[in-house]
Design an enzyme around this catalytic site. Structure first.
Site, PDB file in Angstrom:
ATOM      1  N   ARG A 170       6.486   1.622  -6.974  1.00 58.25           N
ATOM      2  CA  ARG A 170       6.800   2.069  -8.221  1.00 58.25           C
ATOM      3  C   ARG A 170       7.176   3.270  -8.428  1.00 58.25           C
ATOM      4  NH1 ARG A 170       2.169   2.706 -13.017  1.00 58.25           N
ATOM      5  NH2 ARG A 170       1.821   4.655 -12.089  1.00 58.25           N
ATOM      6  N   THR A 184      10.884   6.365 -13.186  1.00 56.94           N
ATOM      7  CA  THR A 184      11.298   5.319 -14.176  1.00 56.94           C
ATOM      8  C   THR A 184       9.994   4.429 -14.343  1.00 56.94           C
ATOM      9  OG1 THR A 184      12.156   3.905 -12.320  1.00 56.94           O
ATOM     10  CG2 THR A 184      13.594   5.526 -13.159  1.00 56.94           C
ATOM     11  N   ASP A 243      -4.710   6.690  -7.118  1.00 57.96           N
ATOM     12  CA  ASP A 243      -3.779   5.911  -6.462  1.00 57.96           C
ATOM     13  C   ASP A 243      -4.383   5.086  -5.147  1.00 57.96           C
ATOM     14  OD1 ASP A 243      -0.596   6.364  -6.032  1.00 57.96           O
ATOM     15  OD2 ASP A 243      -1.697   5.242  -4.452  1.00 57.96           O
ATOM     16  N   ASP A 254      -2.862   5.788  -1.773  1.00 54.73           N
ATOM     17  CA  ASP A 254      -2.994   7.059  -1.295  1.00 54.73           C
ATOM     18  C   ASP A 254      -4.273   6.880  -0.716  1.00 54.73           C
ATOM     19  OD1 ASP A 254      -0.464   7.990  -1.361  1.00 54.73           O
ATOM     20  OD2 ASP A 254      -0.984   8.756  -3.367  1.00 54.73           O
TER      21      ASP A 254
HETATM   22  O1  LIG Z   1       1.558  -2.001 -12.501  1.00 55.93           O
HETATM   23  P1  LIG Z   1       2.444  -0.957 -12.058  1.00 55.93           P
HETATM   24  O2  LIG Z   1       2.602  -0.042 -13.264  1.00 55.93           O
HETATM   25  O3  LIG Z   1       3.754  -1.506 -11.435  1.00 55.93           O
HETATM   26  O4  LIG Z   1       1.827  -0.193 -10.904  1.00 55.93           O
HETATM   27  C1  LIG Z   1       1.014  -0.854  -9.720  1.00 55.93           C
HETATM   28  C2  LIG Z   1       1.729  -0.384  -8.449  1.00 55.93           C
HETATM   29  O5  LIG Z   1       1.360   0.777  -8.220  1.00 55.93           O
HETATM   30  C3  LIG Z   1       0.669   0.864  -6.922  1.00 55.93           C
HETATM   31  O6  LIG Z   1       1.575   1.021  -5.803  1.00 55.93           O
HETATM   32  P2  LIG Z   1       2.547   2.187  -5.659  1.00 55.93           P
HETATM   33  O7  LIG Z   1       3.777   2.115  -6.279  1.00 55.93           O
HETATM   34  O8  LIG Z   1       1.810   3.337  -5.656  1.00 55.93           O
HETATM   35  O9  LIG Z   1       2.952   1.868  -3.770  1.00 55.93           O
HETATM   36  P3  LIG Z   1       1.937   2.027  -2.731  1.00 55.93           P
HETATM   37  O10 LIG Z   1       1.122   0.767  -2.621  1.00 55.93           O
HETATM   38  O11 LIG Z   1       2.823   1.956  -1.763  1.00 55.93           O
HETATM   39  O12 LIG Z   1       0.969   3.147  -2.992  1.00 55.93           O
HETATM   40  C4  LIG Z   1      -0.014  -0.506  -7.010  1.00 55.93           C
HETATM   41  O13 LIG Z   1      -0.520  -0.746  -5.718  1.00 55.93           O
HETATM   42  C5  LIG Z   1       0.815  -1.237  -7.501  1.00 55.93           C
HETATM   43  O14 LIG Z   1       1.754  -2.080  -6.732  1.00 55.93           O
HETATM   44  O1  LIG Z   2      -3.607   3.700 -11.625  1.00 56.03           O
HETATM   45  C1  LIG Z   2      -2.923   3.331 -11.010  1.00 56.03           C
HETATM   46  C2  LIG Z   2      -1.532   2.892 -11.534  1.00 56.03           C
HETATM   47  C3  LIG Z   2      -0.669   2.651 -10.544  1.00 56.03           C
HETATM   48  N1  LIG Z   2      -0.982   2.579  -9.137  1.00 56.03           N
HETATM   49  C4  LIG Z   2      -2.202   3.117  -8.786  1.00 56.03           C
HETATM   50  O2  LIG Z   2      -2.406   3.136  -7.543  1.00 56.03           O
HETATM   51  N2  LIG Z   2      -3.257   3.360  -9.733  1.00 56.03           N
HETATM   52 MG   LIG Z   3       0.749   4.389  -4.420  1.00 54.75          MG
END
Ligand SMILES: O=P(O)(O)OC[C@H]1O[C@H](OP(=O)(O)OP(=O)(O)O)[C@H](O)[C@@H]1O
Ligand SMILES: O=c1cc[nH]c(=O)[nH]1
Ligand SMILES: [Mg+2]
Length: 209
Positions: free
Chosen positions: A104, A108, A200, A203
């Site tokens: 994400r 944006t 997150d 992370d």
């Molecule tokens: O419903 P949304 O608003 O789209 O957010 C959710 C997304 O955000 C996080 O991933 P992230 O973008 O942090 O990627 P990562 O798994 O690499 O940390 C999570 O694991 C989802 O994939």
């Molecule tokens: O709460 C949240 C939202 C998006 N992605 C995450 O990992 N946590």
């Molecule tokens: Mg993430």
């Protein structure tokens, strides 16, 4: 309209509480994610089709059930979805695993694609897309569209924590895909993080912050 299954087994709720705590470190976060995914996997696979085969026990010949059809596919949305794969695959060791790379964009909030690799014949398999967090729903919406574009027809979406906003968006975009979650939380904050949530997930799983 798809169904939302909140899997509120006491063991799952207990482990989720510890997952949410800010003092939970990477090792424990990984272990808890794995354990919750396995417990959820038990519910998610409850409606798998069975077929009867003939076997012979030490006593007699008999008919008995085994899982029917082609091997199911678990599809983590990278990165955080990776943390849920082993728990589910421990229940179905012959399952195939596809990968979707999506993150994400922090400004944006739009999903950005960077990888996709699926096993063959998705159309005749049960496809379980996993990602711990359903926040705005943008990532899950795009992930589900990916697997549909590759032919998937029988799909479930599994997360640990969902926001009402994400649930609504996903149900509207993919009314044919049931959502399985351990919790539906209160709301999103100004940065589109789930409240109370767990922060997150990527992370915390990989120790990158
Ligand atoms: O419903 P949304 O608003 O789209 O957010 C959710 C997304 O955000 C996080 O991933 P992230 O973008 O942090 O990627 P990562 O798994 O690499 O940390 C999570 O694991 C989802 O994939
Ligand atoms: O709460 C949240 C939202 C998006 N992605 C995450 O990992 N946590
Ligand atoms: Mg993430």
């Amino acid at each position: 309209m798809s169904e939302v299954h909140t899997i509120d087994h006491p063991l799952i709720q207990h482990k989720l509480t510890h997952l949410r705590k800010k003092e939970t470190g990477t090792k424990e976060f990984r272990e808890l994610t794995d354990e919750i995914a396995a417990l959820m996997g038990y519910e998610i696979t409850r409606d798998l089709d069975l077929q009867s085969i003939e076997i012979e026990t030490p006593i007699t010949k008999t008919e008995s059930n085994v899982i029917a059809g082609k091997k199911m596919v678990v599809v983590p949305i990278l990165r955080a979805g990776l943390g849920m794969v082993d728990g589910i695959v421990s229940l179905a060791p012959a399952a195939k695993v596809g990968h979707i790379g999506l993150y994400r964009d922090p400004d944006t909030l739009e999903p950005v694609e960077y990888y996709c690799k699926m096993p063959p014949e998705l159309g005749s398999r049960e496809v379980i897309v996993v990602d711990p967090m359903l926040a705005t729903g943008g990532t899950a919406e795009a992930g589900l569209q990916f697997v549909k574009d590759k032919g998937a027809q029988n799909i479930k979406f599994v997360c640990l924590v969902a926001a009402p906003e994400g649930v609504e968006r996903l149900q509207e975009a993919h009314p044919d895909v049931d959502i399985y979650t351990a919790a539906v939380d209160e709301k999103l904050n100004d940065h589109a993080y789930i409240v109370p949530g767990l922060g997150d997930a990527g992370d915390r799983l990989f120790g990158t912050k």
